[in-house]
Design an enzyme around this catalytic site. Structure first.
Site, short mmCIF file in Angstrom:
data_model
loop_
_atom_site.label_atom_id
_atom_site.label_comp_id
_atom_site.label_asym_id
_atom_site.label_seq_id
_atom_site.Cartn_x
_atom_site.Cartn_y
_atom_site.Cartn_z
CD GLU A 327 -2.97 -0.76 2.41
OE1 GLU A 327 -4.16 -1.06 2.24
OE2 GLU A 327 -2.53 -0.29 3.49
CB CYS A 328 0.80 4.36 0.12
SG CYS A 328 1.14 6.11 -0.19
N GLY A 329 3.48 3.58 0.22
CA GLY A 329 4.92 3.39 0.33
C GLY A 329 5.34 1.96 0.09
CE1 TYR A 331 1.99 -0.64 -7.38
CE2 TYR A 331 1.08 1.57 -7.14
CZ TYR A 331 1.36 0.47 -7.93
OH TYR A 331 1.02 0.48 -9.26
CB THR A 427 -3.60 0.01 -3.93
OG1 THR A 427 -3.42 -0.11 -2.49
CG2 THR A 427 -4.27 -1.24 -4.46
#
Length: 436
Positions: A327-329, A331, A427
């Site tokens: 997720e985010c970082g 990802y 994501t």
């Protein structure tokens, strides 16, 4: 029976978190059990709440969560004496189009729970106008009750008196006024507050804030203003499926943005969480059946992540046979490379083709509704996932198959679709809940 209160303000940055922590610790020092919540998508404040109260805090979010989920989460306050919900942004700030049970505004939670609002107002650069702002917030939406006001960063006794008299004329209670006091300011970072675990002196900082607030605010009057609240125990209303039975969870200073209610839901469903530290060059537990890399600050540790060959090799080996999600970082770390703010590119794990850069910063912020075009750990094709995105990285390349069709809160399609390749998915948004 608990007493419920919402801490809010006209805007961000006026002292909601500091006042929440101070009240929580001051009442705890008096022997009261205090339970905190955070309204809205914030991964950092709940850790500060836990430090102040000794009790885990979770997020409640009217855009992403239905009423059953919110009722389930707040039911943990059943055995508390005082329950505080800290708001986000301004009291009525949310998105234009409602989500599951509201727009994400703090006022939604106040009205839903029937708790009055304690306003924090910073009257810097104004005097009587602060009372006009408080009166406008009081009258803006039927069903949202105002308990009163605490002023923050008051310049002088004369300044305080001007605002106090104006509030009195408007029929608004003022519980106290805090002079400027730099010693209780919490450090900032580009995504918000520095994390609680990064501050060795967090306990003493909260103690000083509690002492300072107790000296300038009528704590007994604030407590009397809270609404008596006796909720019925709620059945498990969380619509969350764990991504696996044994979850290897990256957990350190670079990977720490994960909502507490998600971890609790995984455990409640029988999953076991196996933390490991990429910064310590650790690898996912060999017995895990899935690996989850949450967000955080990988850009601040990109050189170390790139140098930790054991972690990168171990994650690649894990992904040969089992799912890995970021997720985010997280990802970004699954991608080929990450360019930091100084323009230096660092090689990441290469499980996805994603290239990101902080050299040209651009804020990406807002709620996200994703319809999965492919499965990801814990969620089937077609699932509608609600989350929130907040980062400053720029996509240089996102060549893999999109994971989802992603819309913002207005319904507009956005470019941050997430990616999938083999067993790896990722994501930019942080998952909050799945639509029922």
């Amino acid at each position: 029976m608990a007493a419920g209160l919402v801490i809010s303000a006209p805007a961000s940055g006026v002292g909601k978190t500091t006042l929440t922590l101070a009240l929580a610790r001051a009442w705890r020092n008096r022997g009261l059990n205090v339970q905190c919540f955070k309204s809205g998508p914030d991964y950092i404040d709940p850790a500060f709440h836990a430090a102040a109260t000794g009790r885990a805090s979770v997020n409640v979010d009217s855009w992403a969560m239905d009423r059953a989920t919110i009722a389930h989460l707040v039911s943990r306050g059943l055995d508390a004496d005082v329950v505080l919900a800290e708001g986000s942004m301004g009291l009525f700030d949310g998105v234009a189009a409602p989500g599951v049970s509201g727009t994400g505004a703090t006022a939604d939670i106040a009205q839903m729970l029937g708790w009055p609002v304690l306003l924090v107002i910073d009257p810097s650069g104004q005097a009587q106008t602060a009372a006009a702002i408080a009166a406008g917030l009081r009258d803006y939406r039927p069903g949202v009750r105002l308990a009163g006001v605490v002023l923050n960063r008051v310049a002088s006794p004369r300044h305080e008196n001007l605002v106090r008299h104006a509030l009195l004329e408007a029929g608004i209670t003022m519980f106290g006024a805090l002079p400027r006091h730099a010693e209780i300011s919490l450090p900032k970072r580009h995504l918000g507050l520095v994390q609680a675990e990064e501050q060795a002196e967090i306990g003493s900082l909260i103690d000083e804030a509690a002492r300072f607030v107790a000296e300038h605010v009528d704590l007994d009057a604030v407590l009397r203003s809270a609404a008596a609240w006796s909720p019925q125990p709620a059945a498990n209303g969380l619509n969350v499926t764990p991504p696996g039975q044994r979850i290897a969870l990256a957990r350190d200073a670079a990977f720490s943005f994960v909502y507490p209610h998600m971890l609790e839901a995984w455990r409640a469903a029988g999953a076991e969480i196996l933390p490991f530290s990429p910064l310590a060059d650790e690898v996912p537990d060999a017995s895990a059946d899935v690996c989850w890399l949450p967000g955080g600050y990988p850009e601040l540790h990109a050189g170390k992540i790139a140098a930790n060959a054991q972690f990168r090799g171990g994650l690649r080996a894990f992904a040969e046979t089992r799912p890995v999600h970021g997720e985010c970082g997280g990802y970004m770390v699954l991608g080929e490379g990450l360019t930091d703010a100084d323009g230096i590119r660092h090689e990441m794990t290469g499980l996805l083709g994603l290239e990101t850069s902080f050299a040209k910063r651009r804020m990406h912020l807002g709620y996200r509704l994703a319809a999965l075009a492919a499965p990801m750990p814990g969620h089937r094709v077609g699932a509608r996932l609600r989350g929130h995105e907040f980062h400053y990285s720029t996509i240089v390349a996102q060549p893999d198959t999109p994971l989802a069709v992603v819309h913002d809160a207005t319904g507009a399609v956005i470019a941050e679709t997430g990616s999938r390749r083999g067993h790896a998915t990722g994501t930019f948004f942080h998952l909050i809940a799945e639509d029922r």
